[in-house]
Design an enzyme around this catalytic site. Structure first.
Site, mmCIF file in Angstrom:
data_model
loop_
_atom_site.group_PDB
_atom_site.id
_atom_site.type_symbol
_atom_site.label_atom_id
_atom_site.label_comp_id
_atom_site.label_asym_id
_atom_site.label_seq_id
_atom_site.Cartn_x
_atom_site.Cartn_y
_atom_site.Cartn_z
ATOM 1 N N CYS A 29 1.044 -1.228 -0.259
ATOM 2 C CA CYS A 29 -0.182 0.336 -0.090
ATOM 3 C C CYS A 29 1.000 1.063 0.074
ATOM 4 C CB CYS A 29 -1.049 0.174 1.313
ATOM 5 S SG CYS A 29 -2.314 1.605 1.241
ATOM 6 N N GLU B 231 -4.008 1.180 -5.789
ATOM 7 C CA GLU B 231 -2.631 0.263 -5.914
ATOM 8 C C GLU B 231 -2.436 -0.346 -7.713
ATOM 9 O OE1 GLU B 231 0.328 -1.393 -5.747
ATOM 10 O OE2 GLU B 231 -0.779 -2.011 -4.341
#
Length: 231
Positions: A2, A108
């Protein structure tokens, strides 16, 4: 993994804390500004676990352990759930310093056939704010007049079914009913919370590559691209 997220729902997050009867105090120095493209080393909103009462404050995203003699050149923004209790860098934090990092969603990147990376925005299907399981620490500079630095890092785990279409890792997204338990570091069985989100918890959709620039912070970072259907 992340490496970028957004948070613009502080009022809703605070309402959830009160509904869940999680006692907290707001640090007098705490400052909030909506963020749509929050990058590493930014000052982020955190809820620090502190025994009976949590503290809502700011922390630097990138962990600095309290025992460091100087600020490390590499400051981890993520910590793998599988090795928290074995890696010396994270062991003390895992046993003593838990926090929540609230987020409206995270990003992402997926590699495409054209060898380019397409960013995706990931958010809860129920549109609630997320709370990432995270660690924190307080580092005191050697100079007496310098203020301590509070830093934090997001814990990651294996991807769930939805996330696997983009990446094999994801942040640990805690369900609201587990927030209070996670804040109590050292509680028996707490490691059982560090698992992938249940299927159906998240939705993913492609967003503009303008997001690739961490300096680009406009609200349209989270706008869905019309050319692709949601995953």
């Amino acid at each position: 993994m992340c490496g970028r997220f957004g948070f613009f729902e502080l009022k809703y997050f605070i309402e959830l804390l009160r509904q869940l009867e999680i006692p907290f105090e707001e640090d007098e120095t705490y400052r909030f500004a909506p963020g749509y493209n929050i990058a590493p080393e930014s000052s982020v909103t955190v809820l620090l676990g502190n025994h009976n009462t949590a503290t809502l404050t700011n922390a630097q995203w990138g962990l600095i352990p309290h025992w460091a003699k100087s600020i490390p050149k590499v400051r981890p923004i993520n910590a793998r759930s599988e090795s928290l209790d074995t890696k010396p860098y994270f062991r003390h934090m895992f046993r003593n310093n838990h926090c929540l990092i609230p987020a409206s969603g995270f990003y992402e990147w997926k590699r495409t056939e054209e060898a380019r990376k397409q960013p995706y925005y990931i958010h809860r299907t129920d549109n609630r704010p997320m709370a990432f399981a995270a660690l924190w620490d307080r580092w005191k500079p050697p100079e007496k007049n310098e203020k301590p630095i509070i830093s934090c890092g997001i814990i990651t785990t294996e991807a769930n079914r939805e996330m696997l279409s983009v990446h094999d890792r994801m942040p640990v997204i805690l369900e609201p009913e587990t927030w209070k338990d996670w804040l109590e570091a050292g509680k028996t069985g707490i490691e059982n919370l560090l698992r992938p989100a249940r299927e159906g918890t998240i939705e993913l959709y492609p967003v503009s590559t303008l997001l690739n620039n961490p300096q680009y912070i406009k609200k349209n970072c989270i706008d869905r691209l019309d050319s692709e259907a949601p995953l």
